[in-house]
Scaffold this motif. Structure first.
Motif, short mmCIF file in Angstrom:
data_model
loop_
_atom_site.label_atom_id
_atom_site.label_comp_id
_atom_site.label_asym_id
_atom_site.label_seq_id
_atom_site.Cartn_x
_atom_site.Cartn_y
_atom_site.Cartn_z
N GLY A 43 0.83 -1.21 0.00
CA GLY A 43 0.00 0.00 0.00
C GLY A 43 0.86 1.26 0.00
N LEU A 62 -5.07 4.48 4.15
CA LEU A 62 -5.83 4.23 5.39
C LEU A 62 -5.37 2.91 5.99
CD1 LEU A 62 -9.41 5.15 4.08
CD2 LEU A 62 -7.62 6.66 4.98
N GLU A 63 -4.89 3.00 7.22
CA GLU A 63 -4.34 1.81 7.88
C GLU A 63 -5.09 1.59 9.19
OE1 GLU A 63 -2.27 -0.82 7.55
OE2 GLU A 63 -2.84 -1.23 9.63
N VAL A 72 4.38 -6.78 6.46
CA VAL A 72 5.64 -6.14 6.02
C VAL A 72 6.63 -6.10 7.18
CG1 VAL A 72 4.98 -3.72 6.48
CG2 VAL A 72 6.60 -4.27 4.64
N ARG A 74 6.59 -8.51 9.55
CA ARG A 74 6.57 -9.85 10.16
C ARG A 74 7.31 -10.89 9.33
NH1 ARG A 74 2.29 -10.97 13.77
NH2 ARG A 74 1.35 -9.04 14.43
N THR A 76 10.39 -12.73 6.87
CA THR A 76 11.78 -13.13 7.10
C THR A 76 12.73 -12.46 6.10
OG1 THR A 76 11.12 -15.15 5.98
CG2 THR A 76 11.42 -15.29 8.34
N GLU A 205 -9.71 2.21 10.32
CA GLU A 205 -10.13 0.96 9.67
C GLU A 205 -11.22 1.22 8.65
OE1 GLU A 205 -11.20 -2.15 12.36
OE2 GLU A 205 -11.77 -3.51 10.73
N VAL A 235 -4.57 -5.03 1.09
CA VAL A 235 -4.62 -5.40 2.51
C VAL A 235 -4.11 -6.82 2.79
CG1 VAL A 235 -6.44 -3.76 3.11
CG2 VAL A 235 -7.07 -6.04 2.30
N TRP A 363 -0.30 -12.39 -2.47
CA TRP A 363 1.17 -12.41 -2.41
C TRP A 363 1.69 -13.66 -1.73
CZ3 TRP A 363 3.27 -9.74 -5.89
CH2 TRP A 363 2.56 -8.68 -6.42
N ASN A 364 0.78 -14.47 -1.26
CA ASN A 364 1.17 -15.74 -0.65
C ASN A 364 2.24 -15.49 0.41
OD1 ASN A 364 -0.28 -17.96 -2.43
ND2 ASN A 364 0.22 -16.25 -3.74
C1 LIG Z 1 6.44 -15.28 8.75
C2 LIG Z 1 6.47 -14.68 7.38
C3 LIG Z 1 7.60 -14.78 6.61
C4 LIG Z 1 7.64 -14.22 5.34
N1 LIG Z 1 8.81 -14.23 4.65
C5 LIG Z 1 8.91 -13.61 3.45
C6 LIG Z 1 10.17 -13.52 2.81
O1 LIG Z 1 11.19 -13.95 3.34
N2 LIG Z 1 10.23 -12.91 1.59
C7 LIG Z 1 9.11 -12.42 0.99
O2 LIG Z 1 9.22 -11.94 -0.14
N3 LIG Z 1 7.89 -12.45 1.61
C8 LIG Z 1 7.78 -13.02 2.83
N4 LIG Z 1 6.57 -13.04 3.50
C9 LIG Z 1 5.36 -12.49 2.83
C10 LIG Z 1 5.25 -10.99 2.92
O3 LIG Z 1 5.51 -10.53 4.22
C11 LIG Z 1 3.82 -10.56 2.50
O4 LIG Z 1 3.48 -11.18 1.27
C12 LIG Z 1 3.70 -9.06 2.30
O5 LIG Z 1 4.28 -8.35 3.36
C13 LIG Z 1 2.22 -8.70 2.15
O6 LIG Z 1 2.03 -7.39 1.72
P1 LIG Z 1 1.96 -6.10 2.68
O7 LIG Z 1 3.34 -5.77 3.14
O8 LIG Z 1 1.28 -5.01 1.97
O9 LIG Z 1 1.07 -6.66 3.87
P2 LIG Z 1 0.72 -6.06 5.29
O10 LIG Z 1 1.91 -5.45 5.93
O11 LIG Z 1 -0.01 -7.11 6.03
O12 LIG Z 1 -0.25 -4.85 4.91
C14 LIG Z 1 -1.65 -4.92 4.83
C15 LIG Z 1 -2.21 -3.86 5.75
O13 LIG Z 1 -3.60 -3.71 5.54
C16 LIG Z 1 -4.16 -3.34 6.78
N5 LIG Z 1 -5.61 -3.57 6.74
C17 LIG Z 1 -6.27 -4.76 6.69
N6 LIG Z 1 -7.60 -4.56 6.69
C18 LIG Z 1 -7.80 -3.22 6.74
C19 LIG Z 1 -8.95 -2.40 6.78
N7 LIG Z 1 -10.19 -2.92 6.76
N8 LIG Z 1 -8.79 -1.04 6.84
C20 LIG Z 1 -7.54 -0.51 6.85
N9 LIG Z 1 -6.41 -1.25 6.84
C21 LIG Z 1 -6.53 -2.59 6.76
C22 LIG Z 1 -3.44 -4.24 7.78
O14 LIG Z 1 -3.55 -3.74 9.10
C23 LIG Z 1 -2.02 -4.22 7.23
O15 LIG Z 1 -1.21 -3.26 7.87
C24 LIG Z 1 6.49 -13.57 4.79
C25 LIG Z 1 5.35 -13.45 5.58
C26 LIG Z 1 5.34 -13.98 6.88
C27 LIG Z 1 4.13 -13.82 7.74
#
Ligand SMILES: Cc1cc2nc3c(=O)[nH]c(=O)nc-3n(C[C@H](O)[C@H](O)[C@H](O)COP(=O)(O)OP(=O)(O)OC[C@H]3O[C@@H](n4cnc5c(N)ncnc54)[C@H](O)[C@@H]3O)c2cc1C
Length: 418
Positions: A43, A62-63, A72, A74, A76, A205, A235, A363-364
């Motif tokens: 985002g 909006l977070e 992001v 959490r 590795t 939210e 999200v 994004w699995n």
């Molecule tokens: C243990 C673990 C290990 C991993 N290791 C790797 C790795 O080594 N390499 C790699 O490439 N990927 C890895 N991943 C995957 C990667 O972390 C995720 O695919 C990626 O971070 C997801 O995208 P994001 O950062 O936008 O997600 P997020 O950080 O989860 O962002 C989504 C946001 O949306 C917000 N949200 C949800 N619902 C609402 C709502 N209704 N209103 C407002 N906000 C909302 C949430 O609070 C959250 O902050 C790993 C994941 C985990 C859990």
């Protein structure tokens, strides 16, 4: 505020009193040109590239919690471009190139470390599969070196080469792969977006999406309604829930993935090592902690924590590969909610039948490395209404038509197998 070596020196000598907050803590306006739901890596990167590449700055992110509190922060931290299939291959290649210029672009130290990644193989069949993958990577313009057993031993002498259950035949070495500091990536994009005028709104939210006559009009939030011409759902593990607010169901299941970190140790592991047969991978953080994980917990859930059977499985796999880590003490473990698609590949597309609504998800367990290119391509889609060329295969309708499925692991269309 610019960061530089000189600045660090100056602040160090003057009591570190000149640093400023990295982003404005904005409150929502009544209306924006665009709203991004979700302040994770994807985002924030989307908002940043909308401003940087397309000059669109009347945007709110909006977070519901705090910026970077989701996956992001959490994961590795592994960053790589070693995908096999057309679609994924060019996308992750683009992403790695963006990573390589990210620190200069953001003027932020994201600690991108290209320490090299080695995927081990343990049979002739696996060697063939990795040779094909390596060729695909080289054809894409990325780097790959097929190592035999002695080649692996030169890089990773601490592995157990005597074990007979999964003997090490060799490995696929990806020298440009590595790690980055995950929180810094979120903070760097947040700072860059805020600097360009984007409002980053935390503790906000989204509880509903307003649609009138098939056209998106805005969102409802815990801080009141906000109007917008375009809305992007970014999200991650909550994609299914938020899409349901627009009356849509997604081909996504949310599963738990756990990670673990040990106490800080002296430098011992200077690569990222992946042991596919045992479902285990590991690297060492800059603070010295061994950071490792394994497979999904294999049940759908929205809880950000995992269960003990997977803890045991991961520890066993680690001990099988490198018995010496049994002496390290585990400091912490945690879980994150993964947005799993049936083919293990992502979606960046318009939401079917709703003008002005866009989705970036699926994004699995591999979406951290995708953050730069996902933001880049989602921004392109939202700004121009056409898919970016490196993301044009990430279509939502492939799960309805069956055309264009990108099953990277060849495991079949089942969410929890990817
Ligand atoms: C243990 C673990 C290990 C991993 N290791 C790797 C790795 O080594 N390499 C790699 O490439 N990927 C890895 N991943 C995957 C990667 O972390 C995720 O695919 C990626 O971070 C997801 O995208 P994001 O950062 O936008 O997600 P997020 O950080 O989860 O962002 C989504 C946001 O949306 C917000 N949200 C949800 N619902 C609402 C709502 N209704 N209103 C407002 N906000 C909302 C949430 O609070 C959250 O902050 C790993 C994941 C985990 C859990």
């Amino acid at each position: 505020m610019r960061f530089s070596g000189l600045r660090v020196l100056k602040e160090g000598l003057s009591g570190n009193k000149g640093w400023q907050a990295h982003w404005r803590d904005a409150q929502p306006k009544r209306a924006y040109d665009m709203i991004i739901i979700g302040g994770g890596g994807h985002g924030l990167a989307t908002a940043y590239y909308l401003a940087r590449n397309h000059g669109i700055t009347n945007i709110a992110v909006l977070e519901k919690g705090y910026l970077g509190g989701g996956n992001v922060g959490r994961n590795t931290t592994i960053v790589r471009a070693n995908y096999f299939l057309p679609g994924n291959s060019e996308f992750y290649s683009h992403s790695l190139k963006l990573w390589e210029g990210l620190e200069e672009d953001l003027n932020y130290n994201v600690m991108h470390s290209q320490r090299g990644l080695i995927n081990l193989f343990h049979s002739d069949g696996q060697r063939d599969a990795f040779a094909r993958r390596g060729n695909a990577m080289v054809n894409q313009g990325d780097d790959a070196i097929l190592l035999d057993r002695e080649g692996v031993r030169r890089h990773l002498p601490y592995l157990d080469f005597e074990q007979t259950r999964f003997p090490i035949y060799g490995g696929l070495y990806h020298p440009r792969g590595g790690t980055a500091r995950h929180d810094a990536v979120a903070w760097g994009y947040a700072r860059g977006a805020s600097e360009r005028g984007v409002d980053l709104i935390q503790n906000c939210e989204v509880t509903g999406i307003d649609i009138d006559g098939g056209v998106v009009k805005g969102v409802r939030t815990t801080k009141g309604p906000i109007k917008a011409g375009k809305v992007g759902i970014v999200v991650a593990g909550r994609s299914g829930q938020v899409a349901a607010m627009a009356g849509r169901s997604l081909p996504v299941e949310s599963h738990i993935l756990q990670a673990f970190v040990t106490e800080g140790l002296k430098p011992v592991i200077d690569h990222v090592v992946s042991f596919g047969m045992g479902h285990f991978y590991i690297s060492q953080s800059d603070k010295g902690g061994l950071v490792f994980g394994g497979d999904l917990d294999f049940y759908a859930s929205y809880a950000s924590r995992g269960n003990l059977p997977m803890v045991e499985h991961v520890m066993e796999a680690g001990m099988t590969l490198m018995p010496m880590i049994g002496k390290a003490k585990i400091l912490r473990s945690w879980g994150g909610i993964m947005d799993m698609t049936p083919d293990g590949s992502p979606i960046i597309d318009k939401m079917d039948g709703i003008e002005g609504l866009y989705i970036d998800c699926g994004w699995n367990y591999g979406g951290f490395k995708a953050v730069p290119a996902s933001g880049w391509c989602m921004a392109h889609l939202m700004a121009t209404n056409t898919p970016h060329e490196v993301a044009e295969k990430f279509r939502l309708d492939r799960f309805r038509t069956g055309i264009g499925i990108m099953d990277e692991e060849g495991t079949g269309s089942q969410h929890n197998l990817h």
